[in-house]
Scaffold this motif. Structure first.
Motif, short mmCIF file in Angstrom:
data_model
loop_
_atom_site.label_atom_id
_atom_site.label_comp_id
_atom_site.label_asym_id
_atom_site.label_seq_id
_atom_site.Cartn_x
_atom_site.Cartn_y
_atom_site.Cartn_z
N ASP A 131 0.84 -1.20 0.00
CA ASP A 131 0.00 0.00 0.00
C ASP A 131 0.88 1.25 0.00
O ASP A 131 2.03 1.20 0.46
N ASP A 132 0.34 2.32 -0.48
CA ASP A 132 0.97 3.65 -0.37
C ASP A 132 2.41 3.70 -0.87
O ASP A 132 3.25 4.38 -0.27
N GLU A 163 -3.87 4.95 -6.73
CA GLU A 163 -4.87 5.39 -5.73
C GLU A 163 -5.11 6.89 -5.84
O GLU A 163 -4.23 7.64 -6.25
#
Ligand code: C2E
Ligand code: CA
Ligand code: CA
Length: 692
Positions: A587-588, A645
């Motif tokens: 993630d991220d 995202e």
């Protein structure tokens, strides 16, 4: 918490001991000394007064009897006989004040003084003085049983005066236990007395008020004995006061000395700062409480040694003490923290001073650690518009505020200071509320799973979703994860939340499969806190298996920060998860600084490009686009899929599609939504308005 209650106990114990404070003994000592001295003086004066008074009264009684005799004697020659019997100097004046008769030397007014007593009629038929004429408190009683001395007949007094005079003298000398010789008289008081002889005449005579050797010896002995007793009492009290003072000093040392720094400890700081703040009017001085931490101290101790670390604490304590003003305080408050009470004129000046203090400490530990200071400005106390002495001083709570301010610096690697702001209190209250509610909320299923679809930017097809938590609280309404996830991460509740989410997502997926939906993989966030559990992969597998959900429908998202803790454990868990058939995503990606390094070691399936790529300053610029397209290329060459995202605009979608990004999760396509809405998305299988 345990530390705080221990400190409270110690404080209570100390305050109990302080009840025997030295000044209590000193005050007692003073009171007893004054009382004893006063008693001694009163006693001596009373004895003296009694003796003198007795002498004067006796003399008066005698003279009065003489005066009676004088009035009854008509013979000129015998008139003065009775006075002569008294064997004293006297003189008699007529109604004009002229001396009509005298004997001896008239020294009244020169060496002596006149002692005037009651006039005729103040003596009753028993020869007893009536009332209490000034200066006379004791009187002689005539022995009425003795017929020789006379009696009372038909309302008239019958007295044998001659014998009475003798008797009076007898009584006087018998009372003192001596003969009527003057041999042992050692001191005679120069007192003259006055007696009214009637018909205008007045007798002035020199009273024989004297002290005899025996009396004097008695006084001296009395004086010495009581003086000695008094001195012994003083000595005993002095010894006890001194020993108490020594004891108090020892107690102070024991209670107030810090074992590690040999400087002052927290208890001392607490009591002294309370004292200082209560004493000084808040209009005159402003004070700030500082919590100073040696950030990285533990690491320093591991690298060097605990002894070395403690030596740095001593150095810090000494350096801080050297920087203090007269009313300012410093103490070692806990392991690697110090408490300071500083005076300040204005906030900017204080900030500058703390800055220079921090740089002054910079040399300690050869940059092995940083110094973090949390500052709480103690508010002035206003009463009725006036600034007054502080009454509600609560150092512990003020210091807590300073600690909260200091805690905001935890991520900083360099020395820094932070001031306490009111928002911090709100945050702390909120944290306490969340912590209090969390367990009940979980049991009541107040946490709701939202789904945010991930679409293929080229085809607009639904390719996956991310499960995102929401809290539907009956008391606080709808709460976004930013307000509670960091708290759960801090207090450890996040592990239960992650389990809850995995379970609910698996359950939903199973249900949707059973309902015939075309299900796509849903990713679930797993916090770094989990990665200390060696059987994390098994736990996840078992949970999903209990719901009967195919493993291919669940993806595990790991945030980048999780990648730092224990690399081997991390790789181990990821490998196992992949073996069980779960996809694992990072993630991220791009929000931290070690992303590339992590990519090198971790066998991951999906790379999620952080929303910052599309929001930050570089977003949309040539350089930004180069970074994004290179990141996608890198992922591809590592055999990873990419998810972008936070994509909100069409241009970005087009750009990402052109770069070969596999999926887009962003508001452009869809916001996170409740399960029912997501079901609609599954039914459609394609983003609304997306080109085919
Ligand atoms: P995240 O995992 O990075 O989740 C993505 C966040 O970005 C979500 O915020 C999502 O609503 C938001 N987002 C997605 N697309 C856009 C967009 O186009 N524009 C904007 N402005 N935002 C977008 P959300 O749901 O508020 O979650 C925030 C963070 O809370 C998550 O960040 C995640 O770190 C954490 N979180 C959420 N749910 C969970 C959970 O179930 N478990 C754990 N451990 N953390 C969770
Ligand atoms: Ca996520
Ligand atoms: Ca994310």
């Amino acid at each position: 918490m345990a530390d705080a209650s221990k400190r409270k106990k110690k404080r209570k114990k100390y305050l109990k001991l302080r009840k025997n404070r030295i000044w209590h003994s000193l005050v007692m000592f003073l009171i007893v000394t004054i009382a004893a001295a006063a008693l001694l003086v009163v006693f001596i004066v009373s004895v003296l007064y009694f003796s003198v008074d007795k002498g004067i009264t006796g003399e008066y009684e005698t003279a009065w009897k003489m005066a009676e005799l004088y009035r009854n004697v008509t013979d000129e020659g015998d008139r003065y006989l009775s006075f002569d019997v008294m064997d004293t100097d006297y003189y008699i004046t007529d109604k004009n004040g002229k001396v009509v008769h005298s004997k001896g030397k008239n020294t009244c007014g020169e060496e002596g003084y006149l002692y005037a007593i009651a006039l005729e009629g103040n003596i009753d038929e028993d020869g007893k003085l009536l009332g209490s004429p000034e200066g006379v408190s004791t009187v002689l009683h005539r022995d009425t049983e003795d017929p020789v001395l006379g009696g009372y007949e038909d309302g008239a007094i019958y007295i044998d005066y001659k014998r009475l005079v003798g008797k009076v003298f007898d009584v006087f000398y018998t009372n003192t236990g001596k003969d009527k010789t003057d041999e042992d008289v050692s001191m005679e008081l120069p007192v003259w007395e006055e007696v009214d002889l009637g018909s205008g005449e007045t007798l002035f005579f020199k009273a024989k008020v004297s002290f005899k050797d025996t009396n004097l010896v008695f006084f001296v002995v009395m004086f010495l004995v009581s003086g000695a007793l008094f001195a012994i009492l003083l000595l005993v009290m002095m010894i006890s006061t001194i020993s108490k003072a020594i004891n108090q000093h020892r107690v102070n040392k024991l209670f107030f000395t810090d074992m590690q720094t040999k400087g002052h400890n927290w208890l001392w700081f607490l009591l002294r700062s309370e004292q200082t703040l209560r004493r000084i009017t808040s209009a005159k001085k402003s004070f700030a409480l500082i919590d100073l931490e040696l950030a990285g101290y533990r690491r320093y101790c591991v690298c060097h040694s605990v002894d070395d670390g403690e030596a740095r604490l001593v150095e810090t304590n000494n350096a801080l003490c050297a920087m203090l003003g007269k009313k300012e305080l410093c103490a070692h408050s806990s392991e690697h923290r110090f408490a300071l009470l500083l005076e300040y004129a204005d906030r900017d000046a204080l900030q500058r001073r703390i800055g220079s203090m921090l740089s002054g400490l910079g040399g300690i530990g050869a940059h092995g650690f940083a110094f973090h200071a949390g500052v709480f400005l103690i508010p002035p106390e206003e009463r009725g518009g006036f600034l007054g002495r502080r009454k509600d001083v609560d150092i512990e709570s003020d210091y807590n505020n300073a600690c909260s301010a200091r805690a905001t610096l935890e991520d900083r690697s360099e020395s820094a200071a932070a001031f306490f702001e009111d928002k911090l209190v709100e945050d702390q209250k909120w944290e306490a509320t969340v912590t209090e509610m969390q367990q009940r909320a979980l049991a009541a299923e107040e946490f709701v799973v939202y789904y945010q679809p991930k679409y293929d930017p080229r085809t607009g097809e639904l390719r996956g979703a991310e499960a995102l938590i929401r809290w539907q609280s009956p008391e606080h309404g709808f709460i976004t994860p930013y307000r509670f996830i960091p708290i759960f991460e801090k207090n450890g509740f996040i592990t239960e939340i992650d389990h809850y989410m995995i379970q609910h997502v698996a359950r939903d997926q199973r249900r949707w499969l059973d309902m015939g939906y075309r299900c796509v993989p849903v990713s679930v966030n797993v916090s770094r806190a989990h990665f200390i559990e060696p059987d994390l992969a098994e736990q996840i597998r078992d949970m999903i298996d209990r719901e009967g959900t195919p493993h291919s429908l669940i993806e595990i998202e790991l945030t980048e920060s999780a990648f730092f803790d224990d690399k081997n454990a991390m790789i181990n868990t990821i490998t196992k998860l992949k073996q069980y058939g779960f996809a694992v995503s990072m993630d991220d990606f791009g929000s931290g600084y070690s992303s590339l390094n992590s990519l090198k070691d971790m066998p991951l399936d999906v790379l999620k490009l952080d929303a910052e790529f599309f929001r930050g300053e570089a977003a949309g610029t040539d350089r930004g686009e180069i970074v994004v397209s290179e990141a996608i290329k890198l992922a591809k060459s590592l055999n990873m899929r990419t998810v972008a995202e936070g994509v909100e605009i069409k241009d970005q979608v087009d750009f990402l599609a052109a770069q070969g990004c596999d999926m887009i999760q962003g508001y452009y396509f869809a916001k996170p939504m409740p399960a029912q809405d997501y079901e609609e998305r599954m039914k459609n299988g394609r983003a609304e308005g997306a080109e085919t």
